[in-house]
Every structure is written in C-alpha cells, then in structure tokens.
Motif scaffolding. Structure first.
Motif, PDB file in Angstrom:
ATOM      1  N   LYS A 149     -28.247   6.661  -4.010  1.00  0.00           N
ATOM      2  CA  LYS A 149     -28.011   7.514  -2.684  1.00  0.00           C
ATOM      3  C   LYS A 149     -29.665   7.947  -2.211  1.00  0.00           C
ATOM      4  O   LYS A 149     -29.479   8.639  -1.778  1.00  0.00           O
ATOM      5  CB  LYS A 149     -26.687   7.532  -2.230  1.00  0.00           C
ATOM      6  N   GLY A 150     -29.299   8.512  -3.625  1.00  0.00           N
ATOM      7  CA  GLY A 150     -30.509   9.413  -3.847  1.00  0.00           C
ATOM      8  C   GLY A 150     -30.343  10.992  -2.896  1.00  0.00           C
ATOM      9  O   GLY A 150     -31.293  11.857  -2.977  1.00  0.00           O
ATOM     10  N   GLY A 151     -29.235  11.446  -3.633  1.00  0.00           N
ATOM     11  CA  GLY A 151     -28.155  13.236  -2.638  1.00  0.00           C
ATOM     12  C   GLY A 151     -27.321  12.754  -2.070  1.00  0.00           C
ATOM     13  O   GLY A 151     -26.234  11.100  -2.564  1.00  0.00           O
ATOM     14  N   LEU A 152     -26.765  13.114  -1.631  1.00  0.00           N
ATOM     15  CA  LEU A 152     -25.221  13.836  -0.495  1.00  0.00           C
ATOM     16  C   LEU A 152     -25.301  13.213   0.425  1.00  0.00           C
ATOM     17  O   LEU A 152     -25.775  14.608   1.674  1.00  0.00           O
ATOM     18  CB  LEU A 152     -24.280  14.726  -1.800  1.00  0.00           C
ATOM     19  N   THR A 153     -25.014  12.238   0.779  1.00  0.00           N
ATOM     20  CA  THR A 153     -25.559  12.877   2.565  1.00  0.00           C
ATOM     21  C   THR A 153     -24.312  12.727   3.310  1.00  0.00           C
ATOM     22  O   THR A 153     -23.846  13.167   3.252  1.00  0.00           O
ATOM     23  CB  THR A 153     -25.608  10.365   2.501  1.00  0.00           C
ATOM     24  N   ALA A 154     -25.439  12.856   4.915  1.00  0.00           N
ATOM     25  CA  ALA A 154     -25.020  13.877   5.598  1.00  0.00           C
ATOM     26  C   ALA A 154     -22.519  12.645   5.835  1.00  0.00           C
ATOM     27  O   ALA A 154     -22.583  11.413   5.697  1.00  0.00           O
ATOM     28  CB  ALA A 154     -25.353  13.822   6.848  1.00  0.00           C
ATOM     29  N   GLY A 155     -21.883  13.527   6.031  1.00  0.00           N
ATOM     30  CA  GLY A 155     -20.364  13.041   6.422  1.00  0.00           C
ATOM     31  C   GLY A 155     -19.599  12.782   5.089  1.00  0.00           C
ATOM     32  O   GLY A 155     -18.532  12.289   4.993  1.00  0.00           O
ATOM     33  N   SER A 156     -20.535  12.863   3.061  1.00  0.00           N
ATOM     34  CA  SER A 156     -19.654  12.165   2.266  1.00  0.00           C
ATOM     35  C   SER A 156     -19.514  13.088   1.345  1.00  0.00           C
ATOM     36  O   SER A 156     -20.207  13.889   1.683  1.00  0.00           O
ATOM     37  CB  SER A 156     -21.012  11.009   1.920  1.00  0.00           C
ATOM     38  N   ALA A 157     -18.955  12.416   0.507  1.00  0.00           N
ATOM     39  CA  ALA A 157     -17.952  13.299  -0.382  1.00  0.00           C
ATOM     40  C   ALA A 157     -18.011  13.371  -1.964  1.00  0.00           C
ATOM     41  O   ALA A 157     -18.257  11.538  -2.576  1.00  0.00           O
ATOM     42  CB  ALA A 157     -16.722  14.031   0.365  1.00  0.00           C
ATOM     43  N   ASN A 158     -18.498  13.516  -3.086  1.00  0.00           N
ATOM     44  CA  ASN A 158     -17.759  13.350  -4.254  1.00  0.00           C
ATOM     45  C   ASN A 158     -16.856  13.899  -5.203  1.00  0.00           C
ATOM     46  O   ASN A 158     -16.852  14.790  -5.171  1.00  0.00           O
ATOM     47  CB  ASN A 158     -19.371  12.999  -5.127  1.00  0.00           C
ATOM     48  N   GLU A 159     -16.093  12.787  -5.590  1.00  0.00           N
ATOM     49  CA  GLU A 159     -15.475  13.867  -6.872  1.00  0.00           C
ATOM     50  C   GLU A 159     -15.810  13.584  -8.310  1.00  0.00           C
ATOM     51  O   GLU A 159     -16.147  13.090  -8.417  1.00  0.00           O
ATOM     52  CB  GLU A 159     -14.069  12.818  -6.480  1.00  0.00           C
ATOM     53  N   LEU A 160     -15.542  15.412  -8.659  1.00  0.00           N
ATOM     54  CA  LEU A 160     -15.465  14.927 -10.336  1.00  0.00           C
ATOM     55  C   LEU A 160     -14.978  16.221 -10.957  1.00  0.00           C
ATOM     56  O   LEU A 160     -14.050  16.170 -10.175  1.00  0.00           O
ATOM     57  CB  LEU A 160     -16.740  16.022 -10.046  1.00  0.00           C
ATOM     58  N   TRP A 161     -14.051  15.997 -12.188  1.00  0.00           N
ATOM     59  CA  TRP A 161     -13.088  16.337 -12.839  1.00  0.00           C
ATOM     60  C   TRP A 161     -14.334  17.178 -13.813  1.00  0.00           C
ATOM     61  O   TRP A 161     -15.443  16.877 -14.689  1.00  0.00           O
ATOM     62  CB  TRP A 161     -13.152  15.731 -13.565  1.00  0.00           C
ATOM     63  N   VAL A 162     -13.905  18.430 -13.853  1.00  0.00           N
ATOM     64  CA  VAL A 162     -14.425  19.345 -14.742  1.00  0.00           C
ATOM     65  C   VAL A 162     -13.192  20.150 -16.188  1.00  0.00           C
ATOM     66  O   VAL A 162     -12.269  20.196 -15.335  1.00  0.00           O
ATOM     67  CB  VAL A 162     -15.101  20.603 -14.888  1.00  0.00           C
ATOM     68  N   GLU A 163     -13.518  19.815 -17.352  1.00  0.00           N
ATOM     69  CA  GLU A 163     -12.411  19.905 -18.210  1.00  0.00           C
ATOM     70  C   GLU A 163     -12.823  21.249 -19.012  1.00  0.00           C
ATOM     71  O   GLU A 163     -13.794  21.554 -19.286  1.00  0.00           O
ATOM     72  CB  GLU A 163     -12.252  19.128 -19.623  1.00  0.00           C
ATOM     73  N   PHE A 164     -12.365  21.940 -19.050  1.00  0.00           N
ATOM     74  CA  PHE A 164     -12.181  23.447 -19.792  1.00  0.00           C
ATOM     75  C   PHE A 164     -11.303  23.222 -21.313  1.00  0.00           C
ATOM     76  O   PHE A 164     -10.274  23.040 -20.798  1.00  0.00           O
ATOM     77  CB  PHE A 164     -11.628  24.810 -18.686  1.00  0.00           C
ATOM     78  N   GLU A 165     -12.574  24.330 -21.948  1.00  0.00           N
ATOM     79  CA  GLU A 165     -11.736  23.647 -23.633  1.00  0.00           C
ATOM     80  C   GLU A 165     -11.784  25.232 -23.797  1.00  0.00           C
ATOM     81  O   GLU A 165     -12.190  26.129 -24.365  1.00  0.00           O
ATOM     82  CB  GLU A 165     -11.987  22.861 -24.338  1.00  0.00           C
ATOM     83  N   PHE A 166     -10.289  25.819 -24.459  1.00  0.00           N
ATOM     84  CA  PHE A 166     -10.499  26.483 -25.463  1.00  0.00           C
ATOM     85  C   PHE A 166     -10.816  26.231 -26.738  1.00  0.00           C
ATOM     86  O   PHE A 166      -9.680  26.000 -27.195  1.00  0.00           O
ATOM     87  CB  PHE A 166      -8.944  27.717 -25.420  1.00  0.00           C
ATOM     88  N   VAL A 167     -12.139  26.402 -27.704  1.00  0.00           N
ATOM     89  CA  VAL A 167     -12.139  25.778 -28.355  1.00  0.00           C
ATOM     90  C   VAL A 167     -11.217  26.186 -30.177  1.00  0.00           C
ATOM     91  O   VAL A 167     -11.975  27.718 -30.029  1.00  0.00           O
ATOM     92  CB  VAL A 167     -13.798  25.667 -29.074  1.00  0.00           C
ATOM     93  N   ASP A 168     -10.921  25.766 -30.031  1.00  0.00           N
ATOM     94  CA  ASP A 168     -10.339  26.546 -31.408  1.00  0.00           C
ATOM     95  C   ASP A 168     -11.483  25.762 -32.959  1.00  0.00           C
ATOM     96  O   ASP A 168     -11.532  25.249 -33.403  1.00  0.00           O
ATOM     97  CB  ASP A 168      -8.569  25.354 -32.123  1.00  0.00           C
ATOM     98  N   ASN A 169     -12.024  27.674 -33.156  1.00  0.00           N
ATOM     99  CA  ASN A 169     -12.858  27.195 -34.274  1.00  0.00           C
ATOM    100  C   ASN A 169     -12.582  26.913 -36.057  1.00  0.00           C
ATOM    101  O   ASN A 169     -13.403  27.254 -36.758  1.00  0.00           O
ATOM    102  CB  ASN A 169     -14.499  28.503 -33.632  1.00  0.00           C
ATOM    103  N   GLY A 170     -11.168  26.878 -35.618  1.00  0.00           N
ATOM    104  CA  GLY A 170     -10.724  26.919 -37.267  1.00  0.00           C
ATOM    105  C   GLY A 170     -10.633  28.598 -37.843  1.00  0.00           C
ATOM    106  O   GLY A 170     -10.229  29.233 -39.118  1.00  0.00           O
TER     107      GLY A 170
END
Length: 197
Positions: A149-170
């Motif tokens: 699309k070359g960008g986020l066009t007027a009137g459109s939307a994109n769903e994204l997911w983000v995962e946060f992880e509390f890293v167990d470094n051992g």
C-alpha cells in the motif's frame, strides 16, 4: 460672418476634434470574469487503540504478555511513516538496583498476528528501543506491513500485536522485586512527499 466669428468657430471645431480624438483612445470593448479558488490543507490524524497498551502487575521472570493494538488513519492524507519513540522510568521499590536497568530485562516482540507460534517480525529490549533511532521500527515493522500500500491510507487501520516478556536470564534477579516500569510510547506519523494534483 465676420473674421472673428469664423476664427472663433474654427478654434472651437479644432478643440472639439482634438477632444474626440483624445477621448477615442479610451474607447474599447471589455469583459470581466472572476474565479473563486480554494486551497485546503489535508490532515494527518493517527490514533492508537487502546490508548494504554499494557497495564500488568505481579510479573515474574519468564512471564509473557501479548497485547493487541490498532493504528488508525482518521485523517484525509496517507500516512507514509510512523516512527516509534520509547521512553521509560524505573520506579525502584527498594532502592537497591544499583547499576541494573529493569528495561534491559523486558523484551519487546512485534508480531503480525496473535498466534503463539508466530515468529516476531522484530524484537528488542525496552532499553535498546529507548536508545535506538526511532525510524528502526518503521523499517522493521511498518514497512513490511505497508509494502503493497505504500503507507497507511486515509480511513484505514492495521492491527498489530506486541509481546512483552520479562526475560528469565537464569541468574538472581531479586533486585527487581516490587519494581515498576512506567513506559511511554510516542507514535509520530508523517506524510509522504508532495506531488502534482
């Protein structure tokens, strides 16, 4: 007719002739048309839903939290880029973190769908995200998503997911017990280049 009268009539006739010649230089056809023109600037209006992407407590090393958020272009112009600026503050509960930065232990995984089997398209820590060039997320996350699309066009939307992880470094991570991270994400949208319209 006397000479005086003839001379007087001649002068008047000459004056009248000159005035007609002089006045004739201003005689012409004319027509006037008026155009009414408008220049109206477009709008850039990026919205994020939800406004608070994550709010969790009682985390422990090894915990992961997947959250969905939506970028919506509510303006009239296409959004070409979205730079992500990250800032955070560590609230040290016991004051014993010394040189340890809690943000170095929180991994951020950007995903294109919520499936647990999904591989992150980009991953980094909060600490690295805070210190990197803000257009990196644009290049790593938004560009592949908006490639066609070359960008986020007027009137459109994109769903994204983000995962946060509390890293167990051992290792011993007790210094983070009771600590809190206050994270601010600033999404900065920009237009594309101007063009002939």
């Amino acid at each position: 007719m006397s000479m005086k009268k003839k001379l007087g009539m001649g002068v008047m006739t000459a004056s009248l002739g000159l005035s007609l010649i002089g006045g004739g230089t201003f005689a012409y056809f004319s027509d006037t048309e008026t155009t009414n023109n408008t220049f109206a600037a477009g709008t850039l209006d990026l919205s994020i839903d939800p406004a608070k992407i994550i709010d969790v407590s009682n985390m422990k090393p090894g915990d992961t939290m997947v959250r969905e958020f939506k970028l919506t272009n509510s303006g009239s112009l296409k959004i070409d880029t979205v730079n992500l600026l990250t800032d955070y503050k560590v609230v040290d509960a016991k004051g014993d973190n010394a040189a340890e930065d809690f943000g170095k232990h929180i991994r951020v995984n950007f995903l294109f769908n919520w499936d647990k089997e999904s591989e992150p398209v980009f991953q980094t820590t909060l600490h690295e995200l805070k210190n990197m060039d803000p257009d990196v997320v644009q290049k790593e996350v938004w560009d592949p998503l908006w490639e066609q699309k070359g960008g986020l066009t007027a009137g459109s939307a994109n769903e994204l997911w983000v995962e946060f992880e509390f890293v167990d470094n051992g290792k011993d991570q007790n210094v983070f017990q009771g600590d809190q991270l206050e994270v601010e994400w600033n999404f900065n949208a920009t237009q594309g280049e101007g063009k002939d319209i």
